[in-house]
Write a protein that holds these residues in place. Sequence first.
Motif, mmCIF file in Angstrom:
data_model
loop_
_atom_site.group_PDB
_atom_site.id
_atom_site.type_symbol
_atom_site.label_atom_id
_atom_site.label_comp_id
_atom_site.label_asym_id
_atom_site.label_seq_id
_atom_site.Cartn_x
_atom_site.Cartn_y
_atom_site.Cartn_z
ATOM 1 N N ILE A 1 49.014 -20.905 20.093
ATOM 2 C CA ILE A 1 49.738 -21.385 18.949
ATOM 3 C C ILE A 1 49.861 -20.207 17.830
ATOM 4 C CG2 ILE A 1 49.365 -23.061 17.016
ATOM 5 C CD1 ILE A 1 48.156 -24.772 19.181
ATOM 6 N N THR A 2 48.610 -19.423 17.541
ATOM 7 C CA THR A 2 48.738 -18.470 16.665
ATOM 8 C C THR A 2 49.792 -17.416 16.764
ATOM 9 O OG1 THR A 2 46.409 -18.697 15.915
ATOM 10 C CG2 THR A 2 47.335 -16.857 15.295
ATOM 11 N N ALA A 3 49.813 -16.986 18.187
ATOM 12 C CA ALA A 3 50.513 -15.925 18.744
ATOM 13 C C ALA A 3 51.978 -16.265 18.419
ATOM 14 C CB ALA A 3 50.277 -15.516 20.027
ATOM 15 N N THR A 4 52.450 -17.552 18.467
ATOM 16 C CA THR A 4 53.926 -17.892 18.395
ATOM 17 C C THR A 4 54.147 -17.807 17.237
ATOM 18 O OG1 THR A 4 53.607 -19.767 19.904
ATOM 19 C CG2 THR A 4 55.314 -20.023 18.491
ATOM 20 N N PHE A 5 53.331 -18.108 16.051
ATOM 21 C CA PHE A 5 53.843 -17.815 14.590
ATOM 22 C C PHE A 5 53.955 -16.244 14.392
ATOM 23 C CE2 PHE A 5 51.664 -22.055 14.146
ATOM 24 C CZ PHE A 5 52.693 -22.732 13.724
ATOM 25 N N ALA A 6 52.724 -15.523 14.992
ATOM 26 C CA ALA A 6 52.819 -13.905 14.836
ATOM 27 C C ALA A 6 54.124 -13.540 15.254
ATOM 28 C CB ALA A 6 51.584 -13.481 15.449
ATOM 29 N N ILE A 7 54.609 -13.815 16.370
ATOM 30 C CA ILE A 7 55.876 -13.241 16.859
ATOM 31 C C ILE A 7 57.032 -13.635 16.142
ATOM 32 C CG2 ILE A 7 57.386 -13.288 18.789
ATOM 33 C CD1 ILE A 7 54.808 -13.773 20.621
ATOM 34 N N ASN A 8 56.976 -14.854 15.615
ATOM 35 C CA ASN A 8 58.295 -15.205 14.889
ATOM 36 C C ASN A 8 58.069 -14.351 13.363
ATOM 37 O OD1 ASN A 8 59.718 -17.258 16.089
ATOM 38 N ND2 ASN A 8 57.963 -18.819 16.065
ATOM 39 N N ALA A 9 57.000 -14.478 12.733
ATOM 40 C CA ALA A 9 56.824 -13.616 11.651
ATOM 41 C C ALA A 9 57.277 -12.311 11.626
ATOM 42 C CB ALA A 9 55.492 -13.758 10.853
ATOM 43 N N ILE A 10 56.919 -11.483 12.724
ATOM 44 C CA ILE A 10 57.162 -9.992 12.875
ATOM 45 C C ILE A 10 58.606 -9.655 13.180
ATOM 46 C CG2 ILE A 10 56.753 -8.200 14.521
ATOM 47 C CD1 ILE A 10 53.986 -9.186 14.705
ATOM 48 N N ILE A 11 59.194 -10.663 13.883
ATOM 49 C CA ILE A 11 60.703 -10.448 14.183
ATOM 50 C C ILE A 11 61.306 -10.722 12.814
ATOM 51 C CG2 ILE A 11 62.560 -11.655 15.489
ATOM 52 C CD1 ILE A 11 60.711 -12.172 17.773
ATOM 53 N N ASN A 12 60.878 -11.746 12.252
ATOM 54 C CA ASN A 12 61.850 -12.367 11.238
ATOM 55 C C ASN A 12 61.690 -11.323 9.974
ATOM 56 O OD1 ASN A 12 62.504 -14.475 11.960
ATOM 57 N ND2 ASN A 12 61.417 -16.047 10.730
ATOM 58 N N LEU A 13 60.461 -10.608 9.795
ATOM 59 C CA LEU A 13 60.192 -9.696 8.592
ATOM 60 C C LEU A 13 61.083 -8.444 9.176
ATOM 61 C CD1 LEU A 13 56.332 -9.766 8.084
ATOM 62 C CD2 LEU A 13 58.288 -10.587 6.427
ATOM 63 N N ILE A 14 61.258 -7.821 10.283
ATOM 64 C CA ILE A 14 61.906 -6.892 10.795
ATOM 65 C C ILE A 14 63.521 -7.347 10.540
ATOM 66 C CG2 ILE A 14 62.568 -5.431 12.677
ATOM 67 C CD1 ILE A 14 59.866 -5.668 13.752
ATOM 68 N N HIS A 15 63.920 -8.337 10.834
ATOM 69 C CA HIS A 15 65.218 -8.718 10.884
ATOM 70 C C HIS A 15 65.924 -8.951 9.528
ATOM 71 C CE1 HIS A 15 69.029 -10.104 12.469
ATOM 72 N NE2 HIS A 15 69.075 -11.333 11.834
ATOM 73 N N THR A 16 64.872 -9.228 8.505
ATOM 74 C CA THR A 16 65.179 -9.513 7.163
ATOM 75 C C THR A 16 65.848 -8.026 6.534
ATOM 76 O OG1 THR A 16 63.459 -10.891 7.119
ATOM 77 C CG2 THR A 16 64.268 -10.316 5.085
ATOM 78 N N ARG A 17 65.498 -6.884 7.057
ATOM 79 C CA ARG A 17 66.049 -5.636 6.562
ATOM 80 C C ARG A 17 67.602 -5.289 6.391
ATOM 81 N NH1 ARG A 17 62.076 -1.332 9.152
ATOM 82 N NH2 ARG A 17 63.350 0.076 7.819
ATOM 83 N N LYS A 18 68.139 -6.261 7.435
ATOM 84 C CA LYS A 18 69.522 -6.355 7.496
ATOM 85 C C LYS A 18 70.289 -6.948 6.407
ATOM 86 C CE LYS A 18 71.906 -7.448 11.084
ATOM 87 N NZ LYS A 18 72.435 -8.382 12.227
#
Length: 482
Positions: A175-192
């Motif tokens: 459950i925690t890993a799901t939030f972690a993966i979503n957060a990391i992908i979102n933070l990287i993608h936000t730079r666009k």
Amino acid sequence: MATLKRNFFYSFFLTTSNYLMSLVVFPYVSRVLGPESLGLVSFVNGTVGCFTLLATMGINSLGIREVARWRHNHTKLSEIYSSLLALSIISTIIGVAGFITTCILIPNLREHRMLVAFGVPCIIFQVLVIEWFYKGIEDFRYITIRGVIVKTCYIVAVFLFIKNPNDYVIYFILITATFAINAIINLIHTRKFARFSFHTISIRQWIRPFLYLGSYTILGALYTTFNLLFLGIVTNDTQVGYYAVSVKVFTIILGTFTALTSVLMPRMSAMLANKQEQEFIHHVKRTISTFTVLAIPLTILGITYSPIIVTLIAGDAYAPAILPMQILMPLIFLIGYEQILVVQILTPLNRDRLILRNSLLTAVLAIVLNFCIVKVLGATGSAIIWTSCELFLVILSQIYTSRLTGISFPWKEALSILTVCLPGITAIIIINQITENIWLQAILGTIFFLSIYLSIQLFITKNEACKQLVAALSKKQSGKNQ
């Protein structure tokens, strides 16, 4: 209009897929872990949820509003993003500190240090998911694709790694890993779209709306999320497991039903902005009629077939979850109707203080009831509290809605629908006498109930809302066939 339809499609697809995936995962997890282990994870996860709410406060509403306002101005958007993310980080530190302190003070949590240890990153990553940014720029396509891919990976991992009741820690890690993966992908993608910069951070102006908008969420949590935490403190993990199952099953059923009001809210706000008061009232009344026609029979079916639904989704070990679920089923009507009153009427009318006051009174009622009945009644008591609080909130919201708009509760229509349901209920009773097979009872009972209900509404009472629903579905189907 094309963009709105596309966004609605992606949002609807993501919501539907999440609930379908829950139908795949939850029956497996509930059976493998059992009531006690599932209850333990639910207890810790519920505690995490309480402090995640404290950490996020009003960031979701505030973030969506401000990002949507400045999404075409890259400089301003980066400033908003940096400021709100910095504010979220500060509030997260406070939330994590509160979580750790609570876990030290409460023996039921203190003895499960491994789960508590993973609860800290679970709070942090839930805040860093920053879904508000993507909803603000209306990138629903990205939200949907990312969400479905990550959820699919989570499902595969659950079936690979969860094999017995002792795997409850692994389940919480996933459950925690799901939030972690979503957060990391979102933070990287936000730079666009925007850049985080310490030089553009300006927090002071956002503190007040952050706290104000968050107050409504926190108060609401006192009779939803807090119930689970308090239940775990005063009873045991097994009772938490029963309540968690009843809530989960109910949530799956409720899922797409409340999407109606959230989709219509922007239109309602626009009507008031354009001084279309009469059209606004007409639209609300039509929404109430349509909702009532759907919600009342669904509530009756939910109460009737709760034993079969719980057995199908969770298994025989969760039989004590049946009564709590039956008590929760009226929330299908109560929550939906409350959303119409609050989201479609009071919010567009800018009655934020009134909404907050109603929530505060309901929260006080929830706290009193928790201390009075949960220790004695366990999971059933928690279900009674949630349903009672939603009913109380509906009554308060209806009183002020009637004063402001003249829109009253549809007593006549509700009683008419209940009367129309009686022949269908009789058919269910007869079928239950003919066969003892619970699956035949459920399938035949539902078919006969809905057939009789729709036939009476369409051909005898000639209910306009029901006729419009059938016409809309027929038109949609004919459009697909062409």
